[in-house]
Design an enzyme around this catalytic site. Structure first.
Site, PDB file in Angstrom:
ATOM      1  N   ASP A  46       0.842  -1.196   0.000  1.00 50.53           N
ATOM      2  CA  ASP A  46       0.000   0.000   0.000  1.00 50.53           C
ATOM      3  C   ASP A  46       0.879   1.249   0.000  1.00 50.53           C
ATOM      4  O   ASP A  46       1.748   1.416   0.853  1.00 50.53           O
ATOM      5  CB  ASP A  46      -0.916   0.002   1.222  1.00 50.53           C
ATOM      6  CG  ASP A  46      -2.099   0.932   1.054  1.00 50.53           C
ATOM      7  OD1 ASP A  46      -1.873   2.141   0.887  1.00 50.53           O
ATOM      8  OD2 ASP A  46      -3.242   0.450   1.084  1.00 50.53           O
ATOM      9  N   SER A  92      -6.981   4.623  -1.227  1.00 50.41           N
ATOM     10  CA  SER A  92      -6.862   3.161  -1.267  1.00 50.41           C
ATOM     11  C   SER A  92      -8.181   2.482  -1.611  1.00 50.41           C
ATOM     12  O   SER A  92      -8.195   1.422  -2.245  1.00 50.41           O
ATOM     13  CB  SER A  92      -6.340   2.637   0.072  1.00 50.41           C
ATOM     14  OG  SER A  92      -4.994   2.989   0.258  1.00 50.41           O
ATOM     15  N   SER A 145      -8.403  -1.625   1.455  1.00 45.79           N
ATOM     16  CA  SER A 145      -7.880  -2.513   0.403  1.00 45.79           C
ATOM     17  C   SER A 145      -8.419  -3.928   0.494  1.00 45.79           C
ATOM     18  O   SER A 145      -8.960  -4.444  -0.486  1.00 45.79           O
ATOM     19  CB  SER A 145      -6.351  -2.503   0.415  1.00 45.79           C
ATOM     20  OG  SER A 145      -5.860  -1.210   0.140  1.00 45.79           O
ATOM     21  N   GLU A 287      -1.506  -7.781   2.065  1.00 46.26           N
ATOM     22  CA  GLU A 287      -1.207  -6.353   2.064  1.00 46.26           C
ATOM     23  C   GLU A 287      -0.251  -5.965   3.181  1.00 46.26           C
ATOM     24  O   GLU A 287      -0.420  -6.397   4.327  1.00 46.26           O
ATOM     25  CB  GLU A 287      -2.499  -5.554   2.231  1.00 46.26           C
ATOM     26  CG  GLU A 287      -2.268  -4.051   2.362  1.00 46.26           C
ATOM     27  CD  GLU A 287      -3.534  -3.298   2.689  1.00 46.26           C
ATOM     28  OE1 GLU A 287      -3.797  -2.289   2.014  1.00 46.26           O
ATOM     29  OE2 GLU A 287      -4.263  -3.712   3.626  1.00 46.26           O
ATOM     30  N   HIS A 296       3.069   8.491   4.701  1.00 45.27           N
ATOM     31  CA  HIS A 296       2.272   9.678   5.047  1.00 45.27           C
ATOM     32  C   HIS A 296       2.979  10.524   6.103  1.00 45.27           C
ATOM     33  O   HIS A 296       2.846  11.746   6.133  1.00 45.27           O
ATOM     34  CB  HIS A 296       0.900   9.265   5.581  1.00 45.27           C
ATOM     35  CG  HIS A 296      -0.120   8.992   4.529  1.00 45.27           C
ATOM     36  ND1 HIS A 296      -0.537   9.944   3.626  1.00 45.27           N
ATOM     37  CD2 HIS A 296      -0.825   7.857   4.242  1.00 45.27           C
ATOM     38  CE1 HIS A 296      -1.457   9.414   2.825  1.00 45.27           C
ATOM     39  NE2 HIS A 296      -1.649   8.158   3.171  1.00 45.27           N
ATOM     40  N   ASP A 334      -1.208   0.173  -4.687  1.00 44.20           N
ATOM     41  CA  ASP A 334      -2.488   0.753  -5.103  1.00 44.20           C
ATOM     42  C   ASP A 334      -2.345   2.211  -5.527  1.00 44.20           C
ATOM     43  O   ASP A 334      -3.174   2.738  -6.268  1.00 44.20           O
ATOM     44  CB  ASP A 334      -3.535   0.614  -4.005  1.00 44.20           C
ATOM     45  CG  ASP A 334      -3.053   1.134  -2.647  1.00 44.20           C
ATOM     46  OD1 ASP A 334      -1.865   1.501  -2.519  1.00 44.20           O
ATOM     47  OD2 ASP A 334      -3.875   1.171  -1.711  1.00 44.20           O
ATOM     48  N   HIS A 335      -1.280   2.860  -5.059  1.00 40.55           N
ATOM     49  CA  HIS A 335      -0.965   4.247  -5.401  1.00 40.55           C
ATOM     50  C   HIS A 335       0.406   4.536  -4.810  1.00 40.55           C
ATOM     51  O   HIS A 335       0.979   3.703  -4.098  1.00 40.55           O
ATOM     52  CB  HIS A 335      -2.003   5.218  -4.820  1.00 40.55           C
ATOM     53  CG  HIS A 335      -2.211   5.038  -3.345  1.00 40.55           C
ATOM     54  ND1 HIS A 335      -1.281   5.442  -2.400  1.00 40.55           N
ATOM     55  CD2 HIS A 335      -3.212   4.443  -2.651  1.00 40.55           C
ATOM     56  CE1 HIS A 335      -1.707   5.133  -1.200  1.00 40.55           C
ATOM     57  NE2 HIS A 335      -2.882   4.511  -1.320  1.00 40.55           N
ATOM     58  N   HIS A 380      -1.026  11.229  -1.049  1.00 38.09           N
ATOM     59  CA  HIS A 380      -0.872  10.366  -2.217  1.00 38.09           C
ATOM     60  C   HIS A 380      -0.502  11.209  -3.435  1.00 38.09           C
ATOM     61  O   HIS A 380      -0.755  12.416  -3.459  1.00 38.09           O
ATOM     62  CB  HIS A 380      -2.173   9.620  -2.524  1.00 38.09           C
ATOM     63  CG  HIS A 380      -2.629   8.725  -1.429  1.00 38.09           C
ATOM     64  ND1 HIS A 380      -3.838   8.053  -1.474  1.00 38.09           N
ATOM     65  CD2 HIS A 380      -2.066   8.377  -0.250  1.00 38.09           C
ATOM     66  CE1 HIS A 380      -3.987   7.332  -0.375  1.00 38.09           C
ATOM     67  NE2 HIS A 380      -2.929   7.527   0.391  1.00 38.09           N
TER      68      HIS A 380
END
EC number: 3.1.3.1
Length: 416
Positions: A46, A92, A145, A287, A296, A334-335, A380
């Protein structure tokens, strides 16, 4: 006997000579059948972009090293744009929904379309096709997710209802991770006490009754410690190993901790042990959430720590696929989180103070070299993310694709 062998040998030699000088029509040479995918292991780092992989490679393996995820023979890129009315940058929930349903949607959506209608999910479709299913995460098991593969919700925050859907609707065979708080009513602490010293905000908060009791009644073994997980036998398994995430994502040096009660590789290995007993095959979603959370926070060392655990998990999946060539393993993010770049140490560049600045210098393993991790945001970004794969149909991930391409590849395998 000697005469017969000589005749056979002569016939083979003649056939070889003929094939070298003239084509043989009407006869097709038989080739070994390529393995057909029976099992799928889909692994999400993630928030993981290309720079996260490169930083982890330098830090953990050195300039000549290769991560297990980068040793997978097929690679490509995935775009990550959602279909959101106010943002071109995905969260997400929308990112995982694209994977799990083949449809882009708004941020915060769990496998519903932009009109909030529920969409069929890969996890539920695999279960309906007779396959065993599971999810493993260091986040809450009901986080965005994993939820996108096994539930539908107009708001990702409805984690107690997502847990209920696991039991009543999609029924994954293995559920391992954090998030005990969402399985128990307010005022009913479980194996992990309410309001722990590490985070006083964590406490049981479910609104759908005691879902752990309901899980046991539905035939799930419930475990909450490493010993219990190791001792668990075959059959349905629910394991919750934290109130919320299996780590503390506070600011760097202010209570940030990455020490899961059970490691992601261990949980993944246990899930594979259980799911692999199904003769019809399985689908497993795995995950590592901490990469995103620590990115973050622009927390380089914790991000690198989580990256290493993800890569050890990929090694577990790769070893399983090597022994079971009918297994497709896919690794992606996912990003991207943090707007990260890997840079040389330069005293004329940013000082590294504060957020969205350089973090380091960090050592390049086995050398006297150092590098910095330069963050440009605490959010993100819209960067493409790398995807690597091994196994049947892994070559379909070569090139650049929208993130919905994951569903396009996996759905025919899991529903066939």
């Amino acid at each position: 006997m000697l005469v017969r062998i000589s005749h056979r040998l002569a016939a083979l030699l003649v056939a070889g000579a003929l094939s070298s000088c003239a084509p043989v029509t009407g006869v097709a040479a038989e080739e070994p059948a390529a393995p057909v995918a029976r099992n799928v292991i889909f692994i999400n780092g993630d928030g993981m972009g290309a720079a996260h992989r490169e930083a982890a490679r330098l830090y953990h393996l050195g300039p000549d090293g290769r991560l297990a995820m980068d040793r997978l023979p097929f690679s490509g890129q995935l775009t990550t744009s959602p279909k959101d009315p106010v943002s071109e940058i995905t969260d997400s929930a929308a990112g995982a929904t694209a994977w799990a349903t083949g449809r882009r949607t708004y941020n915060g959506a769990i496998s519903v379309d932009t009109a909030r209608n529920p969409l069929p999910t890969l996890g539920a479709q695999a279960k309906a096709a007779g396959r065993a299913t599971g999810l493993v995460t260091t986040a809450q098991v009901t986080d965005a997710s994993p939820a996108a593969f096994y539930a539908n919700a107009v708001d990702r925050d409805a984690q107690d209802d997502i847990a209920r859907q696991y039991l009543d609707v999609s029924k994954p065979d293995v559920i391992l991770g954090g998030g005990e708080d969402w399985w128990l009513p307010k005022g009913t602490p479980g194996a992990y006490p309410d309001r722990p010293a590490a985070d006083r905000t964590e406490a049981s908060r479910g609104t759908a009754g005691n879902l752990i009791t309901r899980a046991r009644a539905a035939g799930y073994q419930y475990v909450s410690t490493p010993a219990q997980l190791a001792a668990a036998g075959s059959g349905r398994l629910l394991g919750l190993f934290a109130n919320e995430e299996m780590f503390q994502q506070h600011a760097e040096g202010r209570g940030d901790v990455y020490q899961p009660v059970v490691s992601l590789p261990t949980m993944t290995g246990k899930a594979l042990d259980i799911l692999s007993t199904d003769p019809d095959g399985f689908f497993l979603f795995v995950e590592e959430e901490a990469i995103d959370e620590f990115a973050h926070q622009n927390n380089a060392r914790r991000t690198l720590q989580a990256m290493w655990q993800l890569d050890r998990t990929v090694a577990v999946a790769r070893a399983y696929a090597s022994a079971h060539p009918d297994t497709l393993v896919v690794v992606a993010g996912d990003h991207e989180t943090g707007g990260l770049s890997v840079e040389a140490v330069d005293p004329k560049d940013e000082s590294g103070a504060g957020k969205s600045a350089e973090d380091g210098p960090l050592p390049v393993k086995g050398t006297k070299l150092r590098f910095t991790m330069d963050w440009t945001t605490t959010a993100h970004t819209g960067q493409d993310v790398p995807v690597t794969a091994v196994g049947p149909q892994a070559d379909r991930f070569t090139g650049k694709h929208p993130n919905t391409h994951v569903y396009d590849v996996l759905a025919p395998i899991l529903t066939g």
